[in-house]
Design a protein around this motif. Structure first.
Motif, PDB file in Angstrom:
ATOM      1  N   SER A   1      17.500  39.089  50.346  1.00  0.00           N
ATOM      2  CA  SER A   1      18.103  39.885  50.905  1.00  0.00           C
ATOM      3  C   SER A   1      19.597  39.963  50.213  1.00  0.00           C
ATOM      4  O   SER A   1      19.993  39.058  50.523  1.00  0.00           O
ATOM      5  N   VAL A   2      20.590  41.300  49.865  1.00  0.00           N
ATOM      6  CA  VAL A   2      21.907  40.654  49.413  1.00  0.00           C
ATOM      7  C   VAL A   2      22.534  42.367  49.500  1.00  0.00           C
ATOM      8  O   VAL A   2      21.399  43.013  49.478  1.00  0.00           O
ATOM      9  N   VAL A   3      23.956  42.398  50.697  1.00  0.00           N
ATOM     10  CA  VAL A   3      24.186  43.331  50.824  1.00  0.00           C
ATOM     11  C   VAL A   3      25.909  43.584  50.295  1.00  0.00           C
ATOM     12  O   VAL A   3      26.428  41.747  50.384  1.00  0.00           O
ATOM     13  N   VAL A   4      25.839  44.578  49.901  1.00  0.00           N
ATOM     14  CA  VAL A   4      27.136  44.125  48.871  1.00  0.00           C
ATOM     15  C   VAL A   4      28.373  45.691  50.457  1.00  0.00           C
ATOM     16  O   VAL A   4      28.074  46.297  50.203  1.00  0.00           O
ATOM     17  N   PHE A   5      29.354  45.583  50.707  1.00  0.00           N
ATOM     18  CA  PHE A   5      30.267  46.597  51.200  1.00  0.00           C
ATOM     19  C   PHE A   5      31.292  46.837  50.778  1.00  0.00           C
ATOM     20  O   PHE A   5      32.737  46.135  49.746  1.00  0.00           O
ATOM     21  N   VAL A   6      31.539  47.957  50.564  1.00  0.00           N
ATOM     22  CA  VAL A   6      33.217  48.692  50.057  1.00  0.00           C
ATOM     23  C   VAL A   6      33.846  49.638  50.567  1.00  0.00           C
ATOM     24  O   VAL A   6      32.883  50.455  50.869  1.00  0.00           O
ATOM     25  N   LYS A   7      35.088  49.263  51.259  1.00  0.00           N
ATOM     26  CA  LYS A   7      35.558  50.047  51.560  1.00  0.00           C
ATOM     27  C   LYS A   7      37.266  49.956  50.798  1.00  0.00           C
ATOM     28  O   LYS A   7      37.968  49.477  50.425  1.00  0.00           O
ATOM     29  N   TYR A   8      37.513  51.092  51.565  1.00  0.00           N
ATOM     30  CA  TYR A   8      38.865  51.891  50.317  1.00  0.00           C
ATOM     31  C   TYR A   8      39.793  52.963  51.707  1.00  0.00           C
ATOM     32  O   TYR A   8      39.052  53.144  52.121  1.00  0.00           O
ATOM     33  N   GLY A   9      40.321  52.850  50.845  1.00  0.00           N
ATOM     34  CA  GLY A   9      41.295  53.596  51.291  1.00  0.00           C
ATOM     35  C   GLY A   9      43.047  54.022  51.223  1.00  0.00           C
ATOM     36  O   GLY A   9      43.442  53.171  50.523  1.00  0.00           O
ATOM     37  N   ASP A  10      43.712  54.433  52.203  1.00  0.00           N
ATOM     38  CA  ASP A  10      45.461  54.300  51.686  1.00  0.00           C
ATOM     39  C   ASP A  10      45.950  53.304  52.660  1.00  0.00           C
ATOM     40  O   ASP A  10      46.729  53.225  52.169  1.00  0.00           O
TER      41      ASP A  10
ATOM     42  N   VAL B   1      30.303  48.761  59.187  1.00  0.00           N
ATOM     43  CA  VAL B   1      29.660  48.519  60.628  1.00  0.00           C
ATOM     44  C   VAL B   1      28.975  49.777  61.520  1.00  0.00           C
ATOM     45  O   VAL B   1      28.371  50.892  60.610  1.00  0.00           O
ATOM     46  N   GLU B   2      27.682  49.315  62.460  1.00  0.00           N
ATOM     47  CA  GLU B   2      26.251  50.528  62.715  1.00  0.00           C
ATOM     48  C   GLU B   2      27.312  51.447  62.132  1.00  0.00           C
ATOM     49  O   GLU B   2      28.222  51.317  63.102  1.00  0.00           O
TER      50      GLU B   2
ATOM     51  N   ARG C   1      15.729  48.848  55.921  1.00  0.00           N
ATOM     52  CA  ARG C   1      16.867  47.434  57.037  1.00  0.00           C
ATOM     53  C   ARG C   1      18.023  47.712  56.533  1.00  0.00           C
ATOM     54  O   ARG C   1      18.881  47.647  57.551  1.00  0.00           O
ATOM     55  N   ARG C   2      19.306  48.357  55.993  1.00  0.00           N
ATOM     56  CA  ARG C   2      20.547  48.401  55.823  1.00  0.00           C
ATOM     57  C   ARG C   2      20.723  50.122  56.385  1.00  0.00           C
ATOM     58  O   ARG C   2      21.422  50.623  56.624  1.00  0.00           O
ATOM     59  N   VAL C   3      19.977  51.190  56.646  1.00  0.00           N
ATOM     60  CA  VAL C   3      19.890  52.124  56.530  1.00  0.00           C
ATOM     61  C   VAL C   3      20.812  52.901  58.120  1.00  0.00           C
ATOM     62  O   VAL C   3      21.680  53.734  58.136  1.00  0.00           O
ATOM     63  N   GLN C   4      20.966  51.357  59.562  1.00  0.00           N
ATOM     64  CA  GLN C   4      21.627  52.156  60.660  1.00  0.00           C
ATOM     65  C   GLN C   4      23.585  51.976  60.321  1.00  0.00           C
ATOM     66  O   GLN C   4      23.834  52.058  61.055  1.00  0.00           O
ATOM     67  N   LEU C   5      23.464  51.212  59.488  1.00  0.00           N
ATOM     68  CA  LEU C   5      24.653  51.329  58.915  1.00  0.00           C
ATOM     69  C   LEU C   5      25.728  52.545  58.562  1.00  0.00           C
ATOM     70  O   LEU C   5      26.341  53.190  58.217  1.00  0.00           O
ATOM     71  N   LEU C   6      24.541  53.518  57.766  1.00  0.00           N
ATOM     72  CA  LEU C   6      24.813  54.712  57.364  1.00  0.00           C
ATOM     73  C   LEU C   6      25.516  55.455  59.028  1.00  0.00           C
ATOM     74  O   LEU C   6      25.132  55.911  60.039  1.00  0.00           O
ATOM     75  N   ALA C   7      26.609  57.018  57.938  1.00  0.00           N
ATOM     76  CA  ALA C   7      27.329  57.048  59.312  1.00  0.00           C
ATOM     77  C   ALA C   7      26.533  59.064  59.794  1.00  0.00           C
ATOM     78  O   ALA C   7      25.698  58.921  58.278  1.00  0.00           O
ATOM     79  N   PRO C   8      26.162  59.939  60.502  1.00  0.00           N
ATOM     80  CA  PRO C   8      25.301  59.908  60.635  1.00  0.00           C
ATOM     81  C   PRO C   8      25.985  61.575  59.912  1.00  0.00           C
ATOM     82  O   PRO C   8      24.264  62.222  58.982  1.00  0.00           O
TER      83      PRO C   8
END
Length: 198
Positions: free
Chosen positions: A47-56, A64-65, A81-88
């Protein structure tokens, strides 16, 4: 404004390359970007998960969840397995591909997994990325198909041209041509499905 993307799959599917290219394209657009990754126990097939976050402002690399604007899943078990991380309000872009873990006795079937993903997320686009990657010239280009689908989703502040630009800088020759084709095919497929849902 902070936005985030989670990329999930198994080792060997090119998830780290996706995170790198996405990060580079966002930096070129002037955003501050953090890329984080979690690896399973094995390098290939784990299992591998990559997080990419960006902004100003500079974001932390962890998602997070309930936070992700998009979940890009390259394999169905890892997507579920990772769908709980999704925003509504987030979108799931899932490769319709099932890779049973080695030595597993019993796993959910493809339809059961898709149903579970659809129950957990309101907006799901299912992409036959392996087929599109082969059409582009190599089944290895599944990650580029899914990156193209992400560009079409509107969940990130990037267009197809932004991602095509970083792909063409990183890959040359036949690999570059195949990856660019795969990116476009993924973009067109997601765009078509989104139009049909509208």
């Amino acid at each position: 404004m902070i936005r985030s993307v989670v990329i999930s799959g198994v080792g060997g599917q090119g998830l780290l390359t996706m995170g790198e290219l996405l990060g580079e394209a966002l930096i070129e657009r002037g955003f501050k970007v953090s890329v984080g990754e979690i690896h399973g126990l094995s390098q290939r097939g784990g299992s591998v998960v990559v997080f990419v976050k960006y902004g100003d402002v500079q974001p932390s690399p962890i998602v997070v969840e309930g936070e992700a604007n998009a979940l890009v899943g390259l394999e169905l078990i890892e997507t579920a397995r990772r769908v709980q991380l999704l925003a509504p309000t987030g979108i799931v872009l899932a490769n319709n591909y099932l890779l049973p873990p080695p030595a597993s006795q019993k796993i959910p079937g493809r339809e059961e997994l898709i149903e579970a993903i659809r129950r957990a997320a309101r907006n799901v686009i299912l992409i036959n990325a392996v087929e599109l990657a082969r059409k582009a010239g190599s089944s290895v280009a599944v990650n580029m198909v899914m990156l193209g689908a992400l560009a079409a989703s509107g969940a990130v502040d990037l267009g197809l041209a932004d991602l095509k630009g970083v792909v063409e800088k990183k890959f040359t020759g036949r690999t570059g041509e195949v990856n660019a084709r795969a990116l476009i095919l993924g973009f067109e497929e997601a765009q078509k499905q989104l139009r049909e849902k509208a």
